[in-house]
Write a protein that holds these residues in place. Structure first.
Motif, short mmCIF file in Angstrom:
data_model
loop_
_atom_site.label_atom_id
_atom_site.label_comp_id
_atom_site.label_asym_id
_atom_site.label_seq_id
_atom_site.Cartn_x
_atom_site.Cartn_y
_atom_site.Cartn_z
N ALA A 164 0.90 -1.20 -0.19
CA ALA A 164 -0.13 -0.15 0.18
C ALA A 164 0.76 1.48 0.05
O ALA A 164 0.39 2.43 -0.74
CB ALA A 164 -1.01 -0.11 1.34
N LEU A 165 2.01 1.25 0.80
CA LEU A 165 2.69 2.36 0.76
C LEU A 165 3.32 2.76 -0.82
O LEU A 165 3.66 3.77 -1.06
CB LEU A 165 4.13 2.21 1.46
N LEU A 166 3.60 1.72 -1.40
CA LEU A 166 4.05 2.10 -2.94
C LEU A 166 3.09 3.04 -3.81
O LEU A 166 3.09 3.91 -4.41
CB LEU A 166 4.34 0.73 -3.70
N ALA A 167 1.69 2.52 -3.50
CA ALA A 167 0.77 3.12 -4.42
C ALA A 167 0.60 4.68 -3.71
O ALA A 167 0.35 5.59 -4.24
CB ALA A 167 -0.75 2.54 -4.21
N LEU A 168 0.59 4.69 -2.22
CA LEU A 168 0.33 5.90 -1.60
C LEU A 168 1.52 6.78 -2.31
O LEU A 168 1.10 8.18 -2.16
CB LEU A 168 0.54 5.64 -0.09
N SER A 169 2.85 6.21 -2.05
CA SER A 169 3.68 7.54 -2.65
C SER A 169 3.53 7.88 -4.24
O SER A 169 3.61 9.01 -4.62
CB SER A 169 5.05 6.79 -2.49
N ALA A 170 3.01 7.04 -5.22
CA ALA A 170 2.97 7.22 -6.36
C ALA A 170 1.58 8.07 -6.50
O ALA A 170 1.71 9.12 -7.37
CB ALA A 170 2.39 6.03 -7.08
N TYR A 171 0.53 8.12 -5.82
CA TYR A 171 -0.50 9.14 -6.07
C TYR A 171 -0.31 10.05 -5.18
O TYR A 171 -1.37 11.21 -5.10
CB TYR A 171 -1.84 8.33 -5.49
N VAL A 388 -5.52 4.78 -3.96
CA VAL A 388 -4.53 3.82 -3.30
C VAL A 388 -5.47 2.78 -2.85
O VAL A 388 -5.13 1.46 -3.06
CB VAL A 388 -3.95 4.33 -2.12
N LEU A 389 -6.76 2.94 -2.65
CA LEU A 389 -7.46 1.85 -1.95
C LEU A 389 -8.17 0.80 -3.28
O LEU A 389 -7.95 -0.46 -3.00
CB LEU A 389 -8.74 2.17 -1.06
N VAL A 390 -8.23 1.56 -4.33
CA VAL A 390 -8.89 0.89 -5.21
C VAL A 390 -7.97 0.03 -6.14
O VAL A 390 -8.15 -0.99 -6.69
CB VAL A 390 -9.85 1.90 -6.20
N THR A 391 -6.80 0.42 -6.14
CA THR A 391 -5.86 -0.11 -6.82
C THR A 391 -5.43 -1.18 -5.99
O THR A 391 -5.17 -2.40 -6.48
CB THR A 391 -4.49 0.86 -6.98
N GLY A 392 -5.23 -1.21 -4.71
CA GLY A 392 -4.93 -2.27 -3.73
C GLY A 392 -5.94 -3.60 -3.90
O GLY A 392 -5.75 -4.67 -4.10
#
Length: 447
Positions: A164-171, A388-392
């Motif tokens: 989740a941290l990966l997506a959080l950083s990207a967005y 982030v959540l929907v990508t996860g």
């Protein structure tokens, strides 16, 4: 390669794996290897690259998962032989009540799963699942599926989990808001895919065969001298704490400093599990009266049943690598990008495609967020936290056969391939679809 050809090739390969294993009873490792090679050749990959692609994928997955399974199995064996698993099981069943052990395992899975990867949480908790199911006379699936669902939900939706941290950083999402939304949205998803679906599935998928893995973790009678509840929980939580500290190292120490380096080292998955396993040799071994020779025998005999699991996980990784290197996954991804769908849906679809292509939900989150993040920068009215959540959610879709978790669930729980699809693949898809639906509903109120 056209999208239609890529989709038909991928679907044919997946169907071939199911039929050859379930109908013709061929060895799953052989099937995955042969189907991967055939898919690569039909996709037009040069013949001299085909085997190398499969080997690279298998080696990459096993380099991490193989060590995790070996160390986790040893730790689980010590937990079982010392009576530690019985101690925790008796405490949980006494506190929650027999009819609510599945809910208890869901809560434990949510807590354990926050800082660790799915595979790690699974090997830490599966001995407890076996013992709880045996001592409470509950169907194994009713206890195991809520634990698996909780681990999968935390993996996909709730920081500070690494994926989740990966997506959080990207967005460029706010971590506090993402955690809050992840808990609000993830908890009901864990309930639906865990205890609710677990009770439904366990009543319809009976497990009748002998499970050698369950037998090695469950003793017919609880140990007479069980370790204390505190020491047992301390031992099983020690790798979780070390990994959590490692993930926070950059926030609590100077980056690249000595303390920072030490915390990252001990917080590494393999190191944390190795330290916990060594700790178990003393706390659950020597302190319980076991000799060094007995502990050696425990650690040697517990690894035998995991050999096939490791081979299947490696073969699944090879299958996923071939899908990527052959261009099949790229053709499908390009088609999704050209469909001009809403951004939340696009992120979910791309993550689901990469999930099916490579098996890894972490790679699916990183890849999909990397593709969609530049589009989000030029869009308005879309919450980065919901992205982030929907990508996860999309990253755990389908529970495909090239995912290590698929074969862990199959082999540890003694399922057939069709049974694993009916239970685990459906559970993962339920998490993914519920995540998409809940995020779309939340987007009406959150911008």
């Amino acid at each position: 390669m056209s999208a239609a050809f890529a989709i038909s090739l991928a679907l044919t390969a997946i169907l071939a794996v199911i039929v050859l294993i379930a109908r013709f009873r061929l060895n799953p490792f052989i099937v995955l290897f042969i189907v991967s090679i055939a898919l690569a050749l039909f996709a037009g990959m040069p013949a001299d690259h085909v085997v190398a692609s499969f080997e690279n994928g298998a080696g990459h997955v096993l380099g991490h998962v193989g060590t995790v399974i070996a160390l986790g199995t040893m730790l689980g064996k010590m937990l079982a032989e010392s009576g530690g698993a019985d101690r925790i099981a008796l405490t949980i069943s006494g506190f929650a009540g027999r009819e609510r052990v599945d809910w208890a395992m869901m809560v434990i899975g949510l807590l354990i799963g926050l800082p660790v990867f799915f595979e790690v949480g699974f090997v830490l908790l599966i001995p407890l699942v076996f013992v709880l199911a045996d001592r409470t006379n509950m169907p194994l699936l009713r206890v195991a599926l809520p634990m698996g669902a909780a681990l999968s939900v935390t993996h996909a939706l709730i920081p500070p989990h690494p994926a989740a941290l990966l997506a959080l950083s990207a967005y460029h999402a706010n971590i506090g808001h993402t955690i809050m939304l992840g808990i609000v949205i993830g908890t009901p998803i864990a309930v639906i895919a865990g205890p609710v679906f677990g009770r439904f599935a366990s009543a319809r998928v009976p497990l009748t065969g002998v499970n050698p893995l369950a037998e090695q973790f469950v003793k017919h009678e609880p140990a007479a001298n069980m370790p204390s509840f505190f020491l047992t929980v301390f031992t099983i939580l020690s790798p979780v704490v070390l990994m959590l500290v490692g993930s926070l190292a950059d926030r609590i120490t100077t980056v690249h400093g000595t303390a920072n380096t030490v915390l990252h080292f001990v917080g590494n998955t393999d190191i944390a599990l190795a330290l916990a396993t060594l700790l178990s040799f003393y706390v659950l071994g020597v302190a319980q009266g076991f000799s060094a020779a007995t502990i050696l025998r425990f650690t040697n005999e517990c690894l035998g049943p995991t050999a096939l699991i490791m081979l299947l996980i490696g073969a699944g990784g090879g299958f996923g690598r071939v899908l990527i290197d052959s261009g099949v996954s790229r053709a499908i991804t390009d088609a999704a990008l050209g469909a001009h769908m809403p951004l939340l849906v696009l992120a979910w679809v791309l993550a689901a495609i990469v999930r099916v292509a490579c098996g890894s939900s972490t790679v699916a989150m990183a890849t999909a967020s990397g593709i969609v993040a530049p589009i989000l920068e030029h869009s308005t009215g879309v919450s980065p936290e919901l992205m982030v959540l929907v990508t996860g959610a999309g990253s755990v879709a389908f529970g495909p056969m090239n995912d290590a978790g698929f074969w862990q669930i199959k082999e540890y729980l003694g399922l057939t391939v069709p049974q694993t699809i009916k239970t685990w693949s459906v559970l993962e898809t339920l998490i993914a679809v519920c995540g998409l639906v809940f995020c779309l509903i939340a987007s009406i109120f959150i911008h």
